[in-house]
Design a protein around this motif. Structure first.
Motif, mmCIF file in Angstrom:
data_model
loop_
_atom_site.group_PDB
_atom_site.id
_atom_site.type_symbol
_atom_site.label_atom_id
_atom_site.label_comp_id
_atom_site.label_asym_id
_atom_site.label_seq_id
_atom_site.Cartn_x
_atom_site.Cartn_y
_atom_site.Cartn_z
ATOM 1 N N GLY A 219 -11.337 -3.799 11.204
ATOM 2 C CA GLY A 219 -12.957 -3.897 10.997
ATOM 3 C C GLY A 219 -13.300 -3.076 9.700
ATOM 4 N N PHE A 220 -12.872 -1.839 9.747
ATOM 5 C CA PHE A 220 -13.180 -1.015 8.503
ATOM 6 C C PHE A 220 -12.565 -1.751 7.011
ATOM 7 N N GLY A 221 -11.263 -2.259 7.316
ATOM 8 C CA GLY A 221 -10.773 -2.839 6.260
ATOM 9 C C GLY A 221 -11.432 -3.968 5.775
ATOM 10 N N MET A 222 -12.092 -4.807 6.586
ATOM 11 C CA MET A 222 -12.941 -5.962 6.443
ATOM 12 C C MET A 222 -14.161 -5.529 5.553
ATOM 13 N N LYS A 223 -14.506 -4.168 5.743
ATOM 14 C CA LYS A 223 -15.841 -3.828 5.062
ATOM 15 C C LYS A 223 -15.206 -3.262 3.672
ATOM 16 N N ALA A 224 -14.069 -2.703 3.596
ATOM 17 C CA ALA A 224 -13.449 -2.256 2.496
ATOM 18 C C ALA A 224 -12.996 -3.274 1.566
ATOM 19 N N VAL A 226 -9.976 -4.628 1.778
ATOM 20 C CA VAL A 226 -8.489 -4.382 1.199
ATOM 21 C C VAL A 226 -7.724 -5.776 1.608
ATOM 22 N N VAL A 227 -6.568 -5.925 0.958
ATOM 23 C CA VAL A 227 -6.293 -7.139 0.883
ATOM 24 C C VAL A 227 -5.991 -8.239 2.008
ATOM 25 N N PRO A 228 -5.522 -7.924 3.292
ATOM 26 C CA PRO A 228 -5.619 -9.172 4.074
ATOM 27 C C PRO A 228 -7.047 -9.530 4.095
ATOM 28 N N PHE A 229 -7.872 -8.863 4.110
ATOM 29 C CA PHE A 229 -9.246 -8.948 4.558
ATOM 30 C C PHE A 229 -10.245 -9.158 3.595
ATOM 31 N N HIS A 230 -9.855 -9.504 2.287
ATOM 32 C CA HIS A 230 -10.801 -9.546 1.104
ATOM 33 C C HIS A 230 -11.387 -10.751 0.488
ATOM 34 N N ALA A 231 -11.188 -11.720 1.601
ATOM 35 C CA ALA A 231 -11.761 -12.877 0.890
ATOM 36 C C ALA A 231 -13.098 -13.086 0.749
ATOM 37 N N TRP A 232 -13.960 -12.526 1.229
ATOM 38 C CA TRP A 232 -15.511 -12.503 1.324
ATOM 39 C C TRP A 232 -16.029 -11.893 -0.132
ATOM 40 N N GLY A 283 -2.791 -0.332 0.817
ATOM 41 C CA GLY A 283 -3.228 0.180 -0.510
ATOM 42 C C GLY A 283 -2.468 -0.338 -1.671
ATOM 43 N N ALA A 284 -1.201 -0.385 -1.559
ATOM 44 C CA ALA A 284 -0.379 -0.950 -2.632
ATOM 45 C C ALA A 284 -0.513 -2.514 -2.702
ATOM 46 N N LEU A 304 -14.329 -8.821 -12.292
ATOM 47 C CA LEU A 304 -14.652 -7.353 -11.779
ATOM 48 C C LEU A 304 -14.760 -7.486 -10.248
ATOM 49 N N ALA A 305 -15.155 -8.617 -9.493
ATOM 50 C CA ALA A 305 -15.042 -8.063 -8.014
ATOM 51 C C ALA A 305 -13.570 -8.134 -7.832
ATOM 52 N N PHE A 306 -12.479 -9.096 -8.252
ATOM 53 C CA PHE A 306 -11.266 -8.772 -7.792
ATOM 54 C C PHE A 306 -10.555 -7.451 -8.285
ATOM 55 N N HIS A 307 -11.049 -6.909 -9.402
ATOM 56 C CA HIS A 307 -10.709 -5.386 -9.778
ATOM 57 C C HIS A 307 -10.887 -4.415 -8.814
ATOM 58 N N SER A 308 -12.175 -4.741 -8.151
ATOM 59 C CA SER A 308 -12.651 -3.708 -7.196
ATOM 60 C C SER A 308 -11.785 -3.520 -5.940
ATOM 61 N N ILE A 309 -11.192 -5.040 -5.373
ATOM 62 C CA ILE A 309 -10.055 -4.938 -4.399
ATOM 63 C C ILE A 309 -9.017 -4.208 -5.018
#
Lengths: 501, 153
Positions: A219-224, A226-232, A283-284, A304-309
């Motif tokens: 859940g929080f990974g989706m909001k943050a 992080v990679v497996p949940f980053h598609a949006w 994280g890595a 820039l958005a990908f760099h945020s990830i």
């Protein structure tokens, strides 16, 4: 003089009040909305600085809403992490509001923009100050739902599509969090985070804790993002209006994702080496995958958005190390990333405002026409790539040193590699957007209006001098207390419960 | 004799309109009852607000949007909604006079009396305005943005 503790509920009440008054009167008095938003953001910045003072003089503060003592009523807790996040959020949001004063003129129904903006701010501040797990969920939804609207604010086709995708994936994340909260509530019979941690500490850790941890990670990974949940994230952050991208990338994913994850995992559930290992890996992974996806992009905002990830990966990696130095590095990088990434998104907004394009190939030589934007972009690029003496260098250094100290040499290597790739990717941005021959299409381009420039310069100055926060006195008062709040782990209970009595 | 309604081709048939005219007041009244007794019995601002919004939705469905929006316009709905939110926040801020955000500063009164529980009934009314306005505004948005009904009217 010690600042009063009622500044905590004001962090939520002020932006909410601003949003509702704007919604009520904005149509009739168009000048009111920007004025009110700026005033509210300025007061909140003052309040967040006061909260640091309050923390230093008084220690952990627990505010009981409605006068009901904690396990029964809702409490608001001010500890090091809360004060740190409040300052980060309100600083970035204040500077973004100043940018908005000129930028938003291109939209119709401007008051709606400010209503949603203030709602998002209220939600983020609420997530930070609350000491109640369900309350955290409610504020998280307030911020998330308002940000779905903001992503779609341009009402172009790609913006609507991105907002819908963001809304669907964000809702799935929220549902995971809600299920996790429900399961925890069923097993502990309390929603107060400190009380919940106390009950959990007395019972044996079993499958239930693991299950809940996985739900919260999702859940929080989706909001943050992080990679497996980053598609949006790449769609949402690149389609939103520039100041909104700056706010979403700068603070929203951190308040809703990283902060909430840290609070729940470290302070409520208690971090075990296994969870820390998962955080390290996630994280890595985000760090490396994000930067590899970013380097091939030609759309500036998407890059820039990908760099945020990728940068969120650094934050999670630092925190996942679990050592005081690593956590401090992670939090410091969180602050630094919110500064330089907001600046980069605002710069991309200026470029889009001036030229109407986000395509790096179509730009070229803009330094001659947009000197200030070029200079601030250079400062932010150097920060994100980790060039000394910019702020990004110091936080990355801390994270890498902490990784080496913890004998995680592999992770240290990946952090260095991602940093080098980040540098390469921003060399590309500078080369194609600002240096080289001026594209003749842009002969009539002019520099941004006053307030936009003001905001850019303020961010750039913060990027240059951000490293000063590591000076011993500033470090102990600000970053040290924040990382202590995480390293103390479930000590949070004692502070939050005894304070209230 | 019923020239007025026969000319008005919007909305549903005469039977539906007649029944609606009878029932809509009852639904509205029931909603208000739920709101005002929110602190005594199950229900409250949210549930009552939904019922009140449904009574207006009922009007739109039976009489067509032109006539129903004469009763409660789009901007009126938005204002009511914001007013509810401002009221609720004002009640919460009034709690500061009792020492805490959201403190119940009014006298609590006798249990089970209609005028009791301090600020709770007032909060219920504020929530009712917010929920009724919000739900009806969502309904309006769905009705107004439907391309088929745009062509129909």
């Amino acid at each position: 003089m010690t600042p009063p503790s009622y500044i905590l509920p004001l962090c939520v009440a002020l932006p909410l009040g601003g949003a509702f008054v704007t919604a009520l009167l904005g149509r009739k008095f168009p000048a009111l909305a920007p004025l009110l938003a700026t005033v509210v953001a300025a007061i909140l910045l003052g309040i967040s600085l006061l909260s640091v003072k309050l923390l230093l003089q008084h220690g952990v503060v627990v505010y009981t809403v409605g006068g009901w003592p904690p396990p029964v009523g809702i409490s608001m807790v001010l500890d090091g992490l809360t004060a740190f996040m409040l300052v980060t959020i309100n600083l970035v949001v204040f500077l973004v509001v100043i940018f908005c004063l000129d930028y938003v003129n291109q939209f119709t129904a401007r008051w709606n923009f400010y209503v949603l903006f203030l709602m998002t701010l209220a939600g983020m501040n609420g997530v930070i100050v609350t000491g109640d797990l369900f309350n955290l969920f409610v504020f998280l939804e307030v911020a998330a739902v308002a940000s779905y609207g903001l992503v779609a604010f341009g009402t172009e086709k790609h913006a609507l599509e991105a907002a819908f995708k963001y809304a669907v994936m964000g809702s799935v994340g929220s549902l995971c969090i809600l299920l996790g909260i429900a399961v925890l509530y069923a097993s502990t019979s309390t929603l107060n985070m400190a009380d919940m941690a106390r009950v959990l500490a007395m019972s044996k850790p079993g499958a239930l804790t693991t299950f809940v941890t996985v739900l919260f990670l999702m859940g929080f990974g989706m909001k943050a993002a992080v990679v497996p949940f980053h598609a949006w994230l790449p769609d949402a952050h690149s389609s939103a209006p520039a100041p909104i991208s700056a706010m979403l990338s700068g603070v929203l994913i951190k308040a809703l994702g990283v902060y909430a994850l840290c609070r729940v995992i470290f302070n409520v559930l208690g971090a075990s080496p296994r969870i820390l290992g998962v955080l390290l890996f996630i994280g890595a992974l985000s760090m490396v995958v994000g930067v590899f996806l970013a380097i091939g992009q030609w759309d500036l905002k998407r890059l820039l958005a990908f760099h945020s990830i990728s940068q969120i990966g650094y934050v999670i990696l630092g925190i996942g190390l679990g050592t005081p130095l690593g956590i401090m590095g992670g939090l410091f990088h969180l602050l630094n990333h919110s500064l330089f990434k907001s600046l980069l998104f605002l710069d991309s907004g200026v470029i889009e405002y001036a030229t109407g394009t986000r395509d790096l190939k179509a730009m070229g030589g803009l330094r001659a026409k947009l000197p200030l934007t070029g200079a601030t972009t250079l400062a932010a690029s150097m920060s994100i790539a980790g060039i000394p003496p910019f702020n990004g260098f110091w936080s990355k250094l801390l994270i890498i040193v902490a990784a080496v100290q913890a004998e995680r040499y592999g992770y240290a290597f990946w952090a260095v590699l991602a940093s080098v790739l980040t540098l390469a990717s921003f060399m590309k941005v500078m080369r194609y957007a600002f240096f080289g021959q001026l594209n003749s299409r842009w002969n009539s381009v002019t520099e941004a209006p006053f307030f936009m420039k003001l905001s850019l310069v303020a961010f750039a100055v913060l990027c240059v001098f951000g490293g000063l926060l590591l000076l011993p006195q500033a470090r102990e008062a600000f970053l040290g207390l924040a990382s202590e709040a995480i390293t103390n782990g479930t000590e949070y209970v004692n502070m939050a419960v005894t304070q209230a009595r | 004799m019923r020239t007025n309604e026969d000319n008005c081709t919007e909305g549903m048939s005469l039977i539906v309109k007649t029944i609606t005219r009878l029932s809509v007041g009852l639904i509205l009244l029931y909603g208000i009852y739920i709101v005002l007794h929110g602190h005594l019995s199950p229900g409250g601002g949210f549930a009552g607000g939904v019922i009140i919004a449904l009574s207006f939705v009922h009007l739109v469905l039976a009489f067509g949007k032109r006539q129903a929006f004469g009763t409660l316009s789009e901007s009126g709905t938005a204002s009511l909604e914001s007013l509810g939110a401002v009221l609720f926040l004002a009640i919460a801020l009034a709690g500061f006079s009792g020492g805490y955000f959201f403190a119940n500063v009014l006298p609590h009164g006798e249990p089970h009396a209609l005028l009791s529980a301090g600020t709770i009934p007032l909060s219920n009314i504020a929530i009712c305005l917010k929920v009724a306005g919000g739900l009806f505004a969502i309904f309006i948005a769905l009705v107004l943005l439907n391309p088929e009904s745009e062509q129909g009217s």
